[in-house]
Scaffold this active site. Structure first.
Site, PDB file in Angstrom:
ATOM      1  N   ASP A 225       0.866  -1.164   0.000  1.00 50.33           N
ATOM      2  CA  ASP A 225       0.000   0.000   0.000  1.00 50.33           C
ATOM      3  C   ASP A 225       0.911   1.224   0.000  1.00 50.33           C
ATOM      4  OD1 ASP A 225      -2.157   1.708   0.130  1.00 50.33           O
ATOM      5  OD2 ASP A 225      -3.132   0.660   1.784  1.00 50.33           O
ATOM      6  N   TRP A 226       0.367   2.368  -0.360  1.00 48.27           N
ATOM      7  CA  TRP A 226       1.185   3.565  -0.542  1.00 48.27           C
ATOM      8  C   TRP A 226       1.763   4.046   0.794  1.00 48.27           C
ATOM      9  CZ3 TRP A 226       0.046   1.418  -4.613  1.00 48.27           C
ATOM     10  CH2 TRP A 226       0.303   1.945  -5.882  1.00 48.27           C
TER      11      TRP A 226
END
Length: 757
Positions: A225-226
């Site tokens: 995920d970012w």
């Protein structure tokens, strides 16, 4: 694909993004750069250079109904068409893979991101996700199944630790991902922000390699995920291939040192680099071959169909709905300012929006409450007076945008007080009142017994206004069913005692999530999982089982055509290990004309009656297959004597017993140290001792408030994320090089010690 011409340093660089949304290219090695974008219920590709927090504008795209509403359709064909349509729009925008679907379980109704997830039930969530993925992947455009795993809250999501016993992990939280991976075959899977039993998901080898790759056979790409990367070296060891977003080179130097020192094997690095190279090559080729156009009108029509066939008619006394618009007073600011999606990274710049009042043809309309949901005495008095003389009243209410967003969780399950007060007053003035609810998740409805009808529209996408008008007038026939239980009050939810209270989130209710708890604990709910009414009626007959397949005959016994979602449950034997009373094991949507019948079949397999006990096992016993009001018994399983269970789980009610939970089989938890400041300390924590951090947060707050308006949903979620963002993620997001996060943490630690904190 082995990038043999790359040096070890280049292989490490290949495994981090180039920008916020692009991977790196190495032309000399034949490795292209590819672009990814958000997209659970519509493509969100930022314009220009773009950013990872949604601060810039995005390209126009079709906004489809959110996953929490799509799941209520119980229709895998609609899920497949959704994935295919979003893939077509991604290809037209040069996007090779979009980030979705989300298969996390709706564990608690207050989770701010529940509208992006399918269901509280793992079987339903898994099969809807698998269909969505198949629709997209068939076009060559990739999907990214997320957030793996146990990402069930937004508060402190980047540093929270989900502590889950082994049965709950396998039966509830991993099952939807397993079904989606095996039946959908996504190109990529996204590792979640949180820790799982003491280990960050991005570096959890048991989760990413042991379970996802080796047990389930996943051969695609795993990306973070970012900003979810914690330790690049450990992530390589775990089999996490791609760190996103790019630009900072976070952890790359340390990984190269580990490789030279022999603590990171060349084989682990090579495997990750090969998967990134293969992903880029395959997706780039598929994108070149994909048509670059799509029909926005057809996609808008599909969005309307999904909304109409997913909306759930919760109550309809004496067939009050459908109604005639010309004889109806519409009350509620949401009718005028129709909300159709949630906020956060999934927010779509919709190609078009529509007016519900125009579609419904309303002759009479009053706002009733202020746009933020708060009450206004003058508006309330006017609504009561006009309601007394109206033939019919439709009140449109729900959750304003700031209540449902990525980044933080709801504080309560109630509607805004102004809305509850309005509904109570209008229903007292005119009993012929229907309520339309616009929200992505359950809300408390203390007025439910005093209104004639309740229609849940969820977050219905850009065509939801037209779908609502057709449902209210009878042009469309409701056929959705709830994919999430609606408790009477939030206090009835089994995990209220622990949910969101601490960074260490203990899943003490174990497998008793949603209806699995309410049914076994005999706790009444407002509207149960699977509930949904229609303007016609259906009957079930001739339920049979031959050991491999269960079949039932469904008949439309009403006077109009309609669709019915047929649900098959397996009632579980209660001898030996504790179990829910029943679990969903099949669903099919069928369209029938008045008087028409159809035979529906459900395949049964080795998992239909199984539980996790160091592996999937089916205890011998008499199981009950149920659909509608019909049930039949079926004997199966293997003999294995177990001691009688006397724990909370054998007869759950009220708050779970933590001592019983600690005795459940589990993987030993790690306990990360939180002594002093580190790269995992958040900006909000540092602000207590660091004037520089306080100044930076104030500056960011001013920028975000100017862009979106102070107090708006975007302002709130971005500021919450900024305060709860660990320093390592701050470095990743901002593109700072070297040991910036470590240096800031060391500075704050010196300040803390100097002040004696």
């Amino acid at each position: 694909m082995q990038p043999k011409t790359l040096t070890n340093k280049e292989k490490i660089r290949l495994c981090s993004g180039a920008t916020q949304w692009d991977t790196k290219d190495f032309p000399n090695a034949g490795i292209p750069s590819v672009k990814v974008a958000d997209g659970p219920h519509g493509l969100r590709k930022t314009r220009g250079k773009g950013d990872n927090l949604g601060l810039t504008d995005s390209h126009l795209a079709t906004c489809f109904p959110s996953e929490s509403l799509l799941a209520a359709s119980f229709d895998t064909d609609l899920a497949e068409k959704t994935g295919s349509a979003i893939a077509a729009e991604a290809a037209s925008a040069g996007v090779c893979t979009f980030l979705g679907p989300g298969a996390n379980i709706q564990r608690n109704p207050l989770c701010g991101r529940n509208f992006e997830y399918f269901s509280e039930d793992p079987y339903l969530a898994g099969h809807m996700a698998a269909a969505y993925i198949r629709g997209a992947e068939a076009t060559g455009v990739g999907t990214c199944l997320k957030h793996f795993a146990c990402n069930n809250r937004e508060s402190h999501r980047m540093t929270s630790d989900s502590r889950v016993d082994e049965r709950a992990l396998r039966e509830i939280y991993l099952t939807p991902f397993e079904i989606a991976v095996k039946n959908g075959k996504p190109s990529s899977v996204m590792s979640a922000y949180n820790l799982l039993n003491g280990v960050y998901c991005s570096e959890n080898r048991r989760l990413l390699t042991g379970i996802l790759r080796e047990e389930w056979g996943f051969g695609g790409l795993i990306m973070t995920d970012w900003g979810a990367l914690n330790d690049r070296t450990e992530a390589f060891r775990a089999g996490c291939d791609l760190a996103m977003p790019g630009g900072s080179g976070y952890g790359e130097a340390e990984a190269l040192s580990a490789l030279h020192e022999g603590t990171l094997s060349p084989e682990a690095l090579d495997a990750c680099a090969a998967r990134v190279a293969r992903f880029a090559a395959e997706k780039s080729a598929a994108l070149r071959a994909h048509p670059k156009t799509y029909d926005p009108d057809a996609h808008h029509a599909l969005a309307e169909t999904i909304a109409a066939e997913s909306a759930v008619l919760l109550k309809n006394d004496a067939g009050f709905l459908p109604i005639v618009p010309q004889k109806t007073l519409v009350i509620g600011a949401m009718a005028e300012h129709f909300r159709f999606q949630g906020s956060g990274s999934s927010k779509v710049h919709a190609i078009r929006t529509e007016s519900f009042l125009a579609h419904f043809g309303a002759q009479d309309y009053l706002p009733g409450y202020l746009p933020d949901g708060s009450g206004d005495d003058a508006l309330l008095r006017e609504a009561m007076l006009r309601a007394k003389t109206a033939k019919n009243v439709v009140v449109v209410a729900g959750l304003p945008e700031r209540y449902e967003t990525e980044g933080f969780d709801r504080q309560a399950m109630a509607l805004p007080a102004g809305m509850d007060r309005l509904i109570e007053a209008v229903a007292s003035a005119n009993p012929n009142t229907a309520v339309v609810l616009i929200c992505g998740c359950p809300v408390e409805t203390p007025w439910a017994d005093r209104v004639k009808s309740i229609l849940w529209m969820g977050l219905s996408g850009q065509a939801g206004a037209a779908a609502l008008a057709k449902l209210l007038t009878g042009e469309a026939n409701p056929c959705g069913r709830l994919a999430e239980s609606w408790p009477l009050t939030y206090e009835d939810v089994p995990c209220t005692a622990t949910w969101g209270k601490d960074r260490c989130e203990e899943y003490t209710e174990s497998v008793y999530v949603g209806y699995r708890y309410y049914e076994k604990a005999n706790v009444p709910v407002r509207f149960p999982f699977g509930h949904g009414l229609s303007y016609t009626t259906f009957s079930y007959s001739d339920l049979r089982c031959d050991g491999k397949t269960a079949t039932v005959v469904v008949t439309n016994t009403g006077d109009r055509a309609g669709k019915d979602a047929v649900l098959l449950y397996a009632g579980m034997t209660q001898d030996g290990m504790h179990r829910p009373l029943r679990e969903l094991k099949g669903f099919r949507k069928v369209f029938l004309l008045p008087g028409q019948s159809a035979e529906i079949s459900f395949p049964l397999d080795e998992r239909t009656f199984a539980l996790w006990d160091g592996g999937w096992k089916t205890p011998r016993g008499i199981y009950t297959l149920q659909t509608g009001s019909l049930s039949i018994d079926y004997a199966t399983g293997t003999d294995e004597k177990r001691p009688k269970d006397a724990s909370w789980y054998a007869a759950p009610h009220g708050a779970p017993n933590r001592e019983d939970w600690l005795r459940l089989p589990r993987i030993a938890d790690k306990a990360p140290s939180r002594e002093g400041f580190s790269v995992n300390s958040t900006a909000g924590e540092l602000a207590a001792v660091s004037p520089f951090t306080r100044f930076a947060l104030r500056c960011y707050d001013r920028v975000v408030a100017k862009l979106f308006g102070r107090g708006s949903a975007d302002h709130l979620w971005l500021m919450t994320m900024a305060n709860e963002c660990p320093l390592r993620a701050v470095q990743i997001f901002t593109g700072l090089k070297g040991n910036a996060a470590l240096r800031v943490a060391a500075y704050a630690e010196r300040k803390r010690r100097k002040r004696g904190h």
